[in-house]
Design a protein around this motif. Structure first.
Motif, PDB file in Angstrom:
ATOM      1  N   TYR A 510       0.830  -1.209   0.000  1.00 51.50           N
ATOM      2  CA  TYR A 510       0.000   0.000   0.000  1.00 51.50           C
ATOM      3  C   TYR A 510       0.863   1.258   0.000  1.00 51.50           C
ATOM      4  N   LEU A 511       1.973   1.226   0.729  1.00 52.87           N
ATOM      5  CA  LEU A 511       2.852   2.394   0.799  1.00 52.87           C
ATOM      6  C   LEU A 511       3.507   2.708  -0.541  1.00 52.87           C
ATOM      7  N   GLN A 512       3.507   1.725  -1.453  1.00 55.26           N
ATOM      8  CA  GLN A 512       4.163   1.901  -2.752  1.00 55.26           C
ATOM      9  C   GLN A 512       3.174   2.199  -3.885  1.00 55.26           C
ATOM     10  N   VAL A 535      10.820 -10.550  16.053  1.00 58.93           N
ATOM     11  CA  VAL A 535      11.867 -10.685  15.033  1.00 58.93           C
ATOM     12  C   VAL A 535      11.385 -11.440  13.804  1.00 58.93           C
ATOM     13  N   ASP A 536      10.385 -12.305  13.941  1.00 58.20           N
ATOM     14  CA  ASP A 536       9.871 -13.020  12.773  1.00 58.20           C
ATOM     15  C   ASP A 536       9.221 -12.058  11.777  1.00 58.20           C
ATOM     16  N   GLN A 537       8.446 -11.114  12.277  1.00 56.92           N
ATOM     17  CA  GLN A 537       7.802 -10.133  11.400  1.00 56.92           C
ATOM     18  C   GLN A 537       8.840  -9.183  10.800  1.00 56.92           C
ATOM     19  N   ILE A 538       9.852  -8.866  11.582  1.00 57.10           N
ATOM     20  CA  ILE A 538      10.939  -8.028  11.065  1.00 57.10           C
ATOM     21  C   ILE A 538      11.660  -8.736   9.927  1.00 57.10           C
ATOM     22  N   ASP A 539      11.977 -10.016  10.136  1.00 58.22           N
ATOM     23  CA  ASP A 539      12.650 -10.784   9.085  1.00 58.22           C
ATOM     24  C   ASP A 539      11.783 -10.897   7.833  1.00 58.22           C
ATOM     25  N   LEU A 540      10.469 -11.025   8.028  1.00 55.35           N
ATOM     26  CA  LEU A 540       9.561 -11.122   6.883  1.00 55.35           C
ATOM     27  C   LEU A 540       9.595  -9.834   6.063  1.00 55.35           C
ATOM     28  N   LEU A 541       9.578  -8.702   6.740  1.00 51.02           N
ATOM     29  CA  LEU A 541       9.613  -7.423   6.039  1.00 51.02           C
ATOM     30  C   LEU A 541      10.954  -7.228   5.332  1.00 51.02           C
ATOM     31  N   LEU A 542      12.028  -7.721   5.947  1.00 48.18           N
ATOM     32  CA  LEU A 542      13.362  -7.584   5.352  1.00 48.18           C
ATOM     33  C   LEU A 542      13.594  -8.543   4.191  1.00 48.18           C
ATOM     34  N   SER A 549      11.763  -2.844  -1.223  1.00 47.51           N
ATOM     35  CA  SER A 549      11.967  -2.925   0.226  1.00 47.51           C
ATOM     36  C   SER A 549      11.462  -1.672   0.918  1.00 47.51           C
ATOM     37  N   ILE A 550      11.270  -1.772   2.217  1.00 43.78           N
ATOM     38  CA  ILE A 550      10.832  -0.626   3.006  1.00 43.78           C
ATOM     39  C   ILE A 550      11.904   0.452   3.007  1.00 43.78           C
ATOM     40  N   PHE A 551      13.185   0.049   2.956  1.00 43.56           N
ATOM     41  CA  PHE A 551      14.271   1.023   2.930  1.00 43.56           C
ATOM     42  C   PHE A 551      14.208   1.871   1.653  1.00 43.56           C
ATOM     43  N   THR A 552      13.997   1.184   0.516  1.00 42.98           N
ATOM     44  CA  THR A 552      13.897   1.905  -0.757  1.00 42.98           C
ATOM     45  C   THR A 552      12.669   2.802  -0.773  1.00 42.98           C
ATOM     46  N   THR A 553      11.566   2.307  -0.203  1.00 44.44           N
ATOM     47  CA  THR A 553      10.323   3.087  -0.156  1.00 44.44           C
ATOM     48  C   THR A 553      10.512   4.365   0.653  1.00 44.44           C
ATOM     49  N   ILE A 554      11.122   4.242   1.809  1.00 39.25           N
ATOM     50  CA  ILE A 554      11.362   5.418   2.651  1.00 39.25           C
ATOM     51  C   ILE A 554      12.335   6.382   1.969  1.00 39.25           C
ATOM     52  N   LYS A 555      13.365   5.809   1.332  1.00 38.88           N
ATOM     53  CA  LYS A 555      14.379   6.633   0.676  1.00 38.88           C
ATOM     54  C   LYS A 555      13.796   7.390  -0.511  1.00 38.88           C
ATOM     55  N   ASN A 556      13.037   6.707  -1.380  1.00 37.85           N
ATOM     56  CA  ASN A 556      12.488   7.334  -2.587  1.00 37.85           C
ATOM     57  C   ASN A 556      11.456   8.415  -2.255  1.00 37.85           C
ATOM     58  N   ASN A 557      10.695   8.194  -1.183  1.00 39.62           N
ATOM     59  CA  ASN A 557       9.661   9.167  -0.808  1.00 39.62           C
ATOM     60  C   ASN A 557      10.182  10.277   0.096  1.00 39.62           C
ATOM     61  N   LYS A 583      20.584  -8.295   9.228  1.00 37.86           N
ATOM     62  CA  LYS A 583      20.263  -7.977   7.838  1.00 37.86           C
ATOM     63  C   LYS A 583      19.758  -6.543   7.726  1.00 37.86           C
ATOM     64  N   GLY A 584      18.961  -6.124   8.708  1.00 36.68           N
ATOM     65  CA  GLY A 584      18.459  -4.759   8.705  1.00 36.68           C
ATOM     66  C   GLY A 584      19.568  -3.736   8.890  1.00 36.68           C
ATOM     67  N   GLN A 585      20.576  -4.079   9.706  1.00 36.32           N
ATOM     68  CA  GLN A 585      21.708  -3.172   9.914  1.00 36.32           C
ATOM     69  C   GLN A 585      22.455  -2.929   8.601  1.00 36.32           C
ATOM     70  N   ILE A 586      22.619  -3.994   7.826  1.00 38.10           N
ATOM     71  CA  ILE A 586      23.327  -3.868   6.549  1.00 38.10           C
ATOM     72  C   ILE A 586      22.537  -3.001   5.574  1.00 38.10           C
ATOM     73  N   GLN A 587      21.211  -3.260   5.494  1.00 40.15           N
ATOM     74  CA  GLN A 587      20.390  -2.479   4.569  1.00 40.15           C
ATOM     75  C   GLN A 587      20.248  -1.019   5.016  1.00 40.15           C
ATOM     76  N   LEU A 588      20.392  -0.787   6.304  1.00 45.07           N
ATOM     77  CA  LEU A 588      20.260   0.569   6.816  1.00 45.07           C
ATOM     78  C   LEU A 588      21.381   1.480   6.322  1.00 45.07           C
ATOM     79  N   LEU A 589      22.494   0.891   5.909  1.00 47.84           N
ATOM     80  CA  LEU A 589      23.620   1.694   5.424  1.00 47.84           C
ATOM     81  C   LEU A 589      23.220   2.569   4.241  1.00 47.84           C
ATOM     82  N   SER A 590      22.252   2.086   3.435  1.00 52.94           N
ATOM     83  CA  SER A 590      21.843   2.856   2.256  1.00 52.94           C
ATOM     84  C   SER A 590      21.119   4.140   2.632  1.00 52.94           C
ATOM     85  N   LEU A 591      20.635   4.242   3.874  1.00 50.76           N
ATOM     86  CA  LEU A 591      19.888   5.417   4.295  1.00 50.76           C
ATOM     87  C   LEU A 591      20.680   6.339   5.213  1.00 50.76           C
ATOM     88  N   LEU A 592      21.936   6.032   5.417  1.00 52.53           N
ATOM     89  CA  LEU A 592      22.730   6.859   6.325  1.00 52.53           C
ATOM     90  C   LEU A 592      22.783   8.342   5.924  1.00 52.53           C
TER      91      LEU A 592
END
Length: 652
Positions: A510-512, A535-542, A549-557, A583-592
């Motif tokens: 929906y956010l996209q 952590v299961d829901q976090i892993d599912l989102l990741l 991804s949520i990271f790309t969605t937040i970054k693009n918007n 895994k989230g820590q690694i992907q977070l680097l793109s939003l630093l």
């Protein structure tokens, strides 16, 4: 409160560690049949190094029942056994029926004891200190509920010892053979009576208290009692006051999952060694929480065992070699010839924070016996993959603990993980029909249960999984006894979890969607933030690919730099929760770059979320290198200074 009795333990030059006072006094007979070394349990080895320490006892139900029936048969009904109440004139029990009514609430149940030890330095004593313990026996494992009350009563009794020491000082000045005068003897008798009166008052006030606050003695403060409304009947010690999975994870890290979790499910012998005794006892009582809702036999948990009782405790468990034992004696920790490492399969050292495996344990013990991956890989590859899965799960939990997640959050992670594990075994092993339609005689007979599960086909299960299902007492207990009770709640919970997991991915979609108005998307972002509770829901989102991804969605918007405070707040909160995962820590680097801009943000909550997210990134070695290579040294310097002020900087 349900209190059986209250006692004082101290060292006697002639008798050693002994119970000097018991109230009600007639219950000493029952206590003596529990064990001949009860005083050793109450005055722990090495406790003289501490001003205060504590031990917790679990008297097995078979020992309690045997002692109570022996008490009944010994003719207690004819010995004027008093039934204590608020009244000074206690009624006298003179018949078997009344004695039966007294023992009935305690039969076939374990007995719990909380021993509070004090080491009060005093040069007038030969040993250099007064050492006493006050012990409370109860049918409920509410150990730390009573601790403040016990401390108050024990301090009151220690003050009475001053009179006793004054008399002893007088006695040492007399000539050999010269007796104490009548005044000194009266003082000693008064001390003895006052100690008994203190225990009596403690017993009566606590036993008749139905409130959450209690004023134990005159001229003392009112004490608040944190009494739980209910105790889980399947795992009573799992919800004992003083247990802490957060503490267990902090002490043993990855080994909490890779070794302890597996050892508990596979009926291994676990020994916890270290000091103080209170910490050892708490860890012993916490371990069963790792495998909830699997039921761990409370009769096989011994939070503290002195050296004098170790042989008796181990001989009582020889037929079923599974237990959790706590001790402060380092003799049991050392590996080598002639050492007592044959008494454990897994050893947890509290002081070194290390976990040892006995030499006879398999080299790939961590998870090897529980591999249930539906693949065609070899056994070794399955083991490696399962260990990797468990390691990721545990790293996420550790990250949450470092971020200050609550005790309940950690318990929920393990519960969710264990229910998922149970579901895998039940569905892939095709066991649901077996346990739901089992004959009544099989449900109560362990041997018939084993036979019923031994020949399962379970097309998606490997040989080693079928062996575990047939041989694990934990799984049999759950499948044939707990499953019917937990089924409705577990099934509804599973559906709820599936629905919530689907909602997590649906909200991301929906956010996209461009045609959805921004105000509605803000509500979806808020809902997504609230759903990331484990952590299961976090892993599912990741698990969603980079472009979606949520990271790309937040970054693009550009929500992290949006003019609306709420967009920045919810986005930063989501990133903070996702950063719990490696895994989230690694992907977070793109939003630093965007996070860096939050440095000057005026919203207090954003400062907290930003520090939380970046703490995990710079705590990771690759994260630090990425920041340095990106020439963000000023930003790194800011983070180090900010985290140093908070005292939360941990760089691996």
């Amino acid at each position: 409160m349900d209190i059986f009795c209250v006692c004082i333990a101290e060292f006697d030059l002639l008798k050693g560690n002994t119970l000097s006072h018991v109230y009600p006094p007639e219950r000493r007979t029952i206590l003596n049949t529990f064990t001949s070394h009860l005083g050793d349990y109450c005055l722990p080895d090495g406790a003289h190094y501490f001003e205060e320490d504590a031990t917790y006892l679990v008297i097995p139900s078979n020992v309690v029942s045997s002692s109570l029936y022996s008490y009944l048969k010994s003719g207690a009904s004819s010995n004027n056994v008093s039934s204590v109440s608020n009244s000074e004139n206690s009624s006298v029990v003179n018949n078997t029926q009344q004695v039966m009514e007294f023992i009935e609430p305690y039969v076939d149940k374990p007995m719990y004891a909380h021993c509070l030890f004090r080491n009060k330095k005093d040069e007038r004593v030969k040993r250099g200190a007064i050492q006493k313990s006050i012990i409370l026996f109860s049918s409920k494992p509410l150990f730390t509920v009573y601790e403040n009350l016990l401390r108050l009563a024990l301090n009151r009794i220690l003050d009475l010892d001053n009179i006793h020491l004054q008399v002893n000082a007088t006695a040492t000045k007399k000539q050999p053979g010269e007796e104490l005068n009548e005044t000194d003897l009266n003082l000693l008798n008064q001390v003895h009576d006052q100690i008994n009166d203190t225990l009596k008052e403690f017993y009566n006030e606590c036993r008749n208290c139905n409130m959450l606050q209690l004023k134990l003695f005159p001229n003392t403060d009112t004490i608040t009692l944190n009494i739980p409304r209910q105790i889980d009947p399947f795992t009573p010690i799992a919800f004992t006051h003083g247990t802490s999975l957060v503490q267990l994870v902090q002490y043993f890290g990855l080994e909490t999952m890779l070794v302890c979790w597996n050892a508990l499910l596979l009926d291994k012998r676990i020994m916890v060694i270290g000091s103080p005794a209170k910490l050892v006892s708490q860890i012993c009582l916490t371990l069963p929480l790792l495998i909830y809702p699997f039921q761990y036999n409370v009769n096989r948990v011994h939070p503290y065992v002195p050296l004098s009782e170790m042989d008796d405790v181990l001989s009582a468990t020889s037929k079923i070699p599974e237990y959790i034992i706590g001790t402060t004696n380092a003799l049991f920790e050392t590996q080598g010839k002639n050492q007592r490492t044959q008494w454990w399969d897994v050893c947890l050292s509290v002081n070194s924070r290390k976990v040892q495996l006995a030499e006879k344990m398999p080299p790939h013990f961590g998870g090897s016996d529980l591999a249930f991956l539906n693949t065609n890989d070899s056994e070794d590859v399955q083991i490696e993959k399962l260990n990797a899965y468990q390691k990721v799960f545990m790293l996420n939990v550790i990250s949450g603990v470092r971020d200050g997640k609550s005790e309940q959050w950690v318990r929920d992670q393990f519960k969710t993980h264990n229910l998922k594990f149970i579901t895998e075994l039940l569905t892939k092993g095709k066991l649901t029909d077996i346990v739901e339609n089992v004959p009544s005689d099989v449900g109560v007979d362990p041997q018939k249960q084993q036979v019923a599960l031994k020949n399962i086909s379970g097309g998606q299960l490997k040989k080693i999984q079928r062996q575990f299902i047939a041989e694990s007492s934990k799984f049999r207990t759950y499948a044939f006894k707990q499953y019917s009770t937990f089924r409705s709640s577990h099934c509804s919970g599973d559906k709820s979890d599936d629905k919530q997991s689907e909602s997590v991915l649906q909200l991301l979609q929906y956010l996209q969607v461009d045609r959805i108005i921004k105000k509605q998307k803000l509500k979806y972002l808020f809902d997504l933030d609230k759903m990331l509770c484990n952590v299961d829901q976090i892993d599912l989102l990741l698990s969603v690919s980079d472009n979606s991804s949520i990271f790309t969605t937040i970054k693009n918007n550009k929500w992290l730099i949006d003019d609306n405070n709420q967009w920045r707040k919810y986005s930063a909160s989501i990133l903070s929760q996702l950063a719990i995962s490696v895994k989230g820590q690694i992907q977070l680097l793109s939003l630093l770059p965007s996070i860096k801009l939050l440095t000057e943000d005026s919203m207090p909550n954003l400062e907290s979320f930003k520090l939380s997210s970046c703490t995990r990134v710079i705590s990771n070695k690759s994260g630090c290198e990425h920041i340095q290579n990106g020439q963000w040294k000023d930003f790194l310097k800011y983070m180090v200074m900010a985290l140093s002020k908070k005292g939360t900087l941990m760089v691996n």
